[in-house]
Motif scaffolding. Structure first.
Motif, short mmCIF file in Angstrom:
data_model
loop_
_atom_site.label_atom_id
_atom_site.label_comp_id
_atom_site.label_asym_id
_atom_site.label_seq_id
_atom_site.Cartn_x
_atom_site.Cartn_y
_atom_site.Cartn_z
N LEU A 121 -7.77 6.92 -24.60
CA LEU A 121 -8.87 6.69 -25.53
C LEU A 121 -8.35 6.06 -26.82
N VAL A 122 -7.22 6.54 -27.32
CA VAL A 122 -6.63 5.98 -28.54
C VAL A 122 -6.32 4.49 -28.32
N GLU A 123 -5.78 4.16 -27.16
CA GLU A 123 -5.46 2.76 -26.86
C GLU A 123 -6.71 1.89 -26.83
N GLU A 124 -7.76 2.35 -26.16
CA GLU A 124 -9.00 1.57 -26.07
C GLU A 124 -9.68 1.45 -27.43
N MET A 125 -9.67 2.53 -28.21
CA MET A 125 -10.26 2.45 -29.55
C MET A 125 -9.48 1.47 -30.40
N GLY A 126 -8.15 1.45 -30.26
CA GLY A 126 -7.32 0.50 -31.01
C GLY A 126 -7.68 -0.93 -30.69
N LYS A 127 -7.92 -1.23 -29.42
CA LYS A 127 -8.32 -2.58 -29.01
C LYS A 127 -9.67 -2.95 -29.62
N PHE A 128 -10.62 -2.01 -29.57
CA PHE A 128 -11.96 -2.26 -30.12
C PHE A 128 -11.88 -2.48 -31.63
N ILE A 129 -11.10 -1.67 -32.31
CA ILE A 129 -10.95 -1.79 -33.76
C ILE A 129 -10.33 -3.14 -34.11
N GLU A 130 -9.29 -3.53 -33.39
CA GLU A 130 -8.64 -4.82 -33.65
C GLU A 130 -9.62 -5.98 -33.43
N GLU A 131 -10.37 -5.92 -32.34
CA GLU A 131 -11.33 -6.98 -32.03
C GLU A 131 -12.39 -7.12 -33.12
N THR A 132 -12.95 -5.98 -33.56
CA THR A 132 -14.04 -6.04 -34.55
C THR A 132 -13.51 -6.38 -35.94
N MET A 133 -12.27 -6.02 -36.23
CA MET A 133 -11.68 -6.42 -37.52
C MET A 133 -11.44 -7.94 -37.55
N ARG A 134 -10.90 -8.47 -36.44
CA ARG A 134 -10.66 -9.92 -36.36
C ARG A 134 -11.97 -10.70 -36.49
N ALA A 135 -13.04 -10.15 -35.95
CA ALA A 135 -14.35 -10.80 -36.02
C ALA A 135 -14.98 -10.68 -37.40
N GLY A 136 -14.37 -9.90 -38.28
CA GLY A 136 -14.90 -9.73 -39.63
C GLY A 136 -16.08 -8.79 -39.72
N VAL A 137 -16.33 -8.02 -38.66
CA VAL A 137 -17.48 -7.11 -38.61
C VAL A 137 -17.09 -5.73 -39.13
N LEU A 138 -15.92 -5.26 -38.75
CA LEU A 138 -15.47 -3.92 -39.16
C LEU A 138 -14.85 -4.00 -40.54
N LEU A 139 -15.42 -3.28 -41.50
CA LEU A 139 -14.92 -3.26 -42.87
C LEU A 139 -13.95 -2.13 -43.10
N ASP A 140 -14.20 -0.98 -42.48
CA ASP A 140 -13.34 0.19 -42.66
C ASP A 140 -13.63 1.18 -41.55
N THR A 141 -12.65 2.00 -41.22
CA THR A 141 -12.83 3.03 -40.21
C THR A 141 -11.84 4.15 -40.47
N GLY A 142 -12.14 5.32 -39.97
CA GLY A 142 -11.21 6.43 -40.12
C GLY A 142 -11.73 7.68 -39.45
N GLY A 143 -10.81 8.59 -39.26
CA GLY A 143 -11.16 9.90 -38.73
C GLY A 143 -11.20 10.91 -39.86
N LEU A 144 -11.86 12.01 -39.61
CA LEU A 144 -11.95 13.08 -40.61
C LEU A 144 -11.24 14.31 -40.08
N ALA A 145 -10.66 15.08 -40.99
CA ALA A 145 -9.99 16.32 -40.62
C ALA A 145 -11.04 17.35 -40.17
N PRO A 146 -10.64 18.34 -39.36
CA PRO A 146 -11.57 19.40 -38.97
C PRO A 146 -12.12 20.14 -40.20
N THR A 147 -13.26 20.81 -40.02
CA THR A 147 -13.89 21.50 -41.14
C THR A 147 -13.02 22.61 -41.71
N ALA A 148 -12.05 23.10 -40.94
CA ALA A 148 -11.14 24.13 -41.45
C ALA A 148 -10.36 23.63 -42.66
N MET A 149 -10.23 22.32 -42.77
CA MET A 149 -9.48 21.73 -43.88
C MET A 149 -10.41 21.22 -44.98
N GLY A 150 -11.71 21.46 -44.83
CA GLY A 150 -12.68 20.92 -45.77
C GLY A 150 -13.19 21.94 -46.77
#
Length: 124
Positions: A23-52
């Motif tokens: 899944l990490v590999e496929e998400m990386g490909k999707f992120i790279e594709e959408t960044m190159r296309a200029g569509v993706l401006l930012d992305t990130g994961g969030l820590a579990p609520t235990a850290m919030g």
């Protein structure tokens, strides 16, 4: 138009189970594709609520509560900010992202992606 795509996580996220390498590999490909296309401006994961921390305003008072938040029913595990010409284009990106998950994780995968338009000082 800018949109925020919020990926709602399942309980395994809260338990600290990392996504599969496939899944990490496929998400990386999707992120790279959408960044190159200029569509993706930012992305990130969030820590579990235990850290919030939550800060709540009610009756003129502020309450600060550290996680975990066991009462949380819908947990945002990650986000993406995209820029598209239309809402339909943003929805199509969300569909592709969710299809990526079902393709890699199989039919048993359950998840949700919420898409909402963003507004700021530079938006018309």
């Amino acid at each position: 138009m800018r949109f925020m795509m919020m990926m709602k996580a399942d309980r395994s996220f809260e338990e600290g189970v990392p996504p599969s390498p496939a899944l990490v590999e496929e998400m990386g490909k999707f992120i790279e594709e959408t960044m190159r296309a200029g569509v993706l401006l930012d992305t990130g994961g969030l820590a579990p609520t235990a850290m919030g921390t939550k800060i709540r305003a009610a009756d003129g008072k502020l309450t600060v509560t550290d996680g975990p938040f066991t009462e949380a029913k819908e947990i945002i595990g990650g986000f993406a900010i995209v820029q598209t010409r239309t809402k339909e284009e943003a929805v199509e990106l969300g569909r592709r992202f969710m299809q990526l998950h079902t393709r890699v994780l199989g039919d048993a995968y359950t998840g949700e992606c919420e898409i909402r338009q963003m507004f700021g000082p530079h938006d018309a």
